[in-house]
Design a protein around this motif. Structure first.
Motif, PDB file in Angstrom:
ATOM      1  N   GLU A  26     -15.125   0.543  -2.788  1.00  0.00           N
ATOM      2  CA  GLU A  26     -14.753   0.742  -1.385  1.00  0.00           C
ATOM      3  C   GLU A  26     -14.464   2.212  -1.106  1.00  0.00           C
ATOM      4  O   GLU A  26     -14.744   2.715  -0.015  1.00  0.00           O
ATOM      5  N   THR A  27     -13.926   2.902  -2.103  1.00  0.00           N
ATOM      6  CA  THR A  27     -13.700   4.344  -1.958  1.00  0.00           C
ATOM      7  C   THR A  27     -15.017   5.078  -1.778  1.00  0.00           C
ATOM      8  O   THR A  27     -15.138   5.988  -0.942  1.00  0.00           O
ATOM      9  N   SER A  28     -16.042   4.680  -2.536  1.00  0.00           N
ATOM     10  CA  SER A  28     -17.365   5.305  -2.412  1.00  0.00           C
ATOM     11  C   SER A  28     -17.965   5.063  -1.029  1.00  0.00           C
ATOM     12  O   SER A  28     -18.522   5.971  -0.406  1.00  0.00           O
ATOM     13  N   ALA A  30     -16.309   4.391   1.738  1.00  0.00           N
ATOM     14  CA  ALA A  30     -15.524   5.136   2.726  1.00  0.00           C
ATOM     15  C   ALA A  30     -15.907   6.612   2.726  1.00  0.00           C
ATOM     16  O   ALA A  30     -16.033   7.239   3.783  1.00  0.00           O
ATOM     17  N   GLY A  31     -16.117   7.175   1.545  1.00  0.00           N
ATOM     18  CA  GLY A  31     -16.538   8.568   1.462  1.00  0.00           C
ATOM     19  C   GLY A  31     -17.903   8.786   2.086  1.00  0.00           C
ATOM     20  O   GLY A  31     -18.132   9.781   2.791  1.00  0.00           O
ATOM     21  N   TYR A  32     -18.831   7.830   1.820  1.00  0.00           N
ATOM     22  CA  TYR A  32     -20.171   7.939   2.412  1.00  0.00           C
ATOM     23  C   TYR A  32     -20.110   7.851   3.929  1.00  0.00           C
ATOM     24  O   TYR A  32     -20.731   8.655   4.645  1.00  0.00           O
ATOM     25  N   TYR A  70     -12.446   6.705   8.436  1.00  0.00           N
ATOM     26  CA  TYR A  70     -12.961   6.647   7.068  1.00  0.00           C
ATOM     27  C   TYR A  70     -12.392   7.762   6.196  1.00  0.00           C
ATOM     28  O   TYR A  70     -12.243   7.583   4.986  1.00  0.00           O
ATOM     29  N   THR A  71     -12.074   8.891   6.792  1.00  0.00           N
ATOM     30  CA  THR A  71     -11.435   9.950   6.001  1.00  0.00           C
ATOM     31  C   THR A  71     -10.043   9.539   5.552  1.00  0.00           C
ATOM     32  O   THR A  71      -9.669   9.703   4.389  1.00  0.00           O
ATOM     33  N   TRP A  74     -10.419   6.832   2.966  1.00  0.00           N
ATOM     34  CA  TRP A  74     -10.876   7.399   1.691  1.00  0.00           C
ATOM     35  C   TRP A  74      -9.709   8.029   0.924  1.00  0.00           C
ATOM     36  O   TRP A  74      -9.547   7.809  -0.278  1.00  0.00           O
ATOM     37  N   ARG A  75      -8.881   8.771   1.644  1.00  0.00           N
ATOM     38  CA  ARG A  75      -7.729   9.408   0.993  1.00  0.00           C
ATOM     39  C   ARG A  75      -6.717   8.364   0.504  1.00  0.00           C
ATOM     40  O   ARG A  75      -6.136   8.497  -0.588  1.00  0.00           O
ATOM     41  N   ARG A  78      -8.117   6.642  -2.608  1.00  0.00           N
ATOM     42  CA  ARG A  78      -8.034   7.536  -3.758  1.00  0.00           C
ATOM     43  C   ARG A  78      -6.607   7.663  -4.266  1.00  0.00           C
ATOM     44  O   ARG A  78      -6.383   7.902  -5.462  1.00  0.00           O
ATOM     45  N   ASN A  90     -13.886  -3.589   7.022  1.00  0.00           N
ATOM     46  CA  ASN A  90     -14.865  -2.504   7.060  1.00  0.00           C
ATOM     47  C   ASN A  90     -16.265  -3.006   7.378  1.00  0.00           C
ATOM     48  O   ASN A  90     -17.016  -2.353   8.099  1.00  0.00           O
TER      49      ASN A  90
END
Length: 538
Positions: A26-28, A30-32, A70-71, A74-75, A78, A90
């Motif tokens: 999910e982190t990947s 969100a980063g994308y 999403y930023t 993502w944070r 992480r 999402n």
């Protein structure tokens, strides 16, 4: 070929593994999505003169909100935050993006443009994106949501605004067909996700067949030494029964080392005779392929050496240290008093009592492990004269000088271990093997209170009597050592707070110590530290 039971077990293992990896995936995503939204900000701004500033401002607002969401997500991911419902949220957001864009197009450019805008092409892509979560139900939901939103927008808002004779491709039959295609993309994605999971499980099952030690399915390696390695494993015979064990396997290059294999087998034979809550249990000894293995009790915790390192070498709370010492004294007393089935004393001596071989669980259980060089004092022929076995820096004087030994040798090592648990520092030190051997005989040993002033004289006395170099003055039995520790009162009393304090220390250390050759969870120590290897002299 993998049996159905084994394949089912592997499928369960794969599902659990993917569930544990959900946060990373999910982190990947969100980063994308954050990066894609940032790129779209630039693209939409550049298209402003062509699509009109009203539509541009609306799209910029949408993309900015998505980029921010999403930023932040993502944070947060992480940083360690995660909730399983985030997958569903999402997917719903991602699949609904084209619906919002379609509404903006309808507002500023009219119904024909709204139904033919190029942005609708990404709808199917966003449905497929749900497959990254490896959950077929998410893909089905994505397809159903996309198709349903498209139909709802068309019949409720777009169709009333279309001319009486719209383009053929904008009539209800074609719109329904597009909606069916969106739904179909979700179904196809779900089928692919399920097929991927099934084939991956089958491939993993086939691969695991090469790594299964009989009825033991290996997981991660949790320790490795010069001659053996330890895995967390699942004992899974037919019928669905499963049990977590630690599987110690001789490295293939040493499977033909007769002396080492003899010690390995002796460890299994000895431990199979020992049944004590403070001693690691051995369940099985076997040979698989060209190597030997032991199946042992799995301890979810860490070695005392790693625990002290995790606490910054500051020593355990006093009551935790005395509780630890009392538990180890009980284990040694049981070992030293063990008899044969006919009542004949075995005179067993561990010979390798030290912090790496003391395991502490998450709930404060204390276990003595690694009986590979334990021996019976009545079977002296198993150890040649002049051959010193044990870990340098934790030997009694008589052991370092290769003299006759008995249970009091282990009690000297218990004193060194208890001293280190109290102070966080090793007692006997040296630059090389010779210096460490001499340290056992000559190096002065200060009371623990010299390094930790709050230690009371009565606890000093217990430790220093264990560390008497004259074996006749040393604490004679583990039972007496335990009784002395249990007689302590106040802040150093092992009960009632000792185990609770040890639990807190273990959990604190587990959050700080990273995996290494001394495992962090399910500890079964192996080491390549040259100062900790078996010493042979003569």
């Amino acid at each position: 070929m993998a049996t159905p039971t084994r394949t089912s077990a592997v499928s369960k293992f794969l599902s659990n593994h993917l569930r544990r990896d959900a946060q990373a995936r999910e982190t990947s995503v969100a980063g994308y999505m954050a990066g894609l939204a940032a790129a779209c900000l630039v693209a939409v701004g550049a298209l402003g003169p062509y699509i009109g500033w009203g539509l541009t401002r609306s799209l910029l607002g949408l993309v900015a909100v998505l980029c921010l969401y999403y930023t932040v997500l993502w944070r947060a991911l992480r940083a360690g935050w995660f909730h399983p419902a985030i997958h569903w949220l999402n997917v719903a957001i991602e699949v609904s993006i084209p619906s919002v864009v379609l509404a903006f197009d309808l507002r500023f450019q009219g119904p024909t443009y709204a139904l033919t805008a190029p942005t609708l092409v990404i709808w199917g892509t966003l449905v497929v994106l749900a497959a990254l979560r490896t959950n077929p139900k998410l893909a089905l939901m994505a397809g159903a949501l996309a198709g349903g939103e498209y139909l709802a927008l068309y019949f409720l808002f777009v169709r009333p605004l279309l001319p009486e004779q719209p383009l053929l491709t904008l009539t209800p039959p074609f719109i329904i067909m597009r909606s069916v295609f969106l739904l179909s993309s979700g179904v196809a994605t779900a089928i692919l996700a399920r097929h991927f999971m099934r084939k991956t499980a089958q491939a993993l099952a086939a691969l695991r067949e090469q790594e299964v030690m009989g009825k033991y399915m290996l997981h991660e390696r949790i320790g490795v030494g010069g001659m053996a390695e330890v895995f967390r494993a699942t004992y899974s015979p037919e019928g669905g029964f499963e049990k977590q064990v630690a599987l110690k396997r001789v490295l293939p290059g040493f499977a033909d080392d007769i002396e080492f294999v003899t010690l390995f087998r002796r460890e299994a034979e000895l431990c199979s005779m020992l049944h004590h809550p403070n001693i690691i249990q051995v369940f099985d000894l076997g040979r698989h392929g060209n190597t030997y293995f032991l199946a042992m009790e799995y301890v979810d915790g860490l070695p005392l050496s790693s625990l002290l390192r995790g606490l910054g070498w500051q020593g355990l709370p006093l009551s935790a240290a005395t509780f630890l010492g009392a538990e180890l004294a009980s284990a040694l007393d049981y070992l030293h008093r063990r008899t044969t089935a006919t009542g004949e004393p075995l005179h067993l001596v561990h010979r390798d009592m030290n912090p790496p071989n003391v395991l502490v669980s998450r709930i404060g259980e204390v276990k003595l492990s690694d009986f590979g060089i334990a021996r019976s004092a009545s079977r002296a022929q198993l150890t040649m004269a002049g051959n010193v076995r044990g870990k340098l820096g934790y030997m009694a004087p008589e052991q370092a000088m290769a003299q006759s030994i008995d249970g009091r040798t282990d009690l000297f090592a218990l004193g060194l271990t208890l001293h280190e648990a109290l102070t966080g520092r090793r007692v006997l030190t040296g630059e090389n093997e010779a210096q460490l051997l001499m340290a056992a005989v000559e190096q002065p040993i200060p009371p623990p209170s010299h390094l930790r002033p709050e230690i009371p004289p009565e606890l000093d006395a217990v430790v220093m009597r264990l560390l008497e170099r004259d074996v006749n003055k040393r604490t004679p039995t583990g039972a007496e050592a335990r009784a002395q520790l249990l007689a302590l009162t106040g802040a150093v009393a092992p009960f009632p707070q000792g185990q609770l304090e040890l639990t807190r220390a273990a959990q604190q250390a587990l959050t700080r110590v990273r995996p290494s050759s001394e495992r962090v969870s399910g500890a079964h120590p192996l080491t390549d530290d040259p100062t900790q290897l078996e010493a042979r002299s003569g």
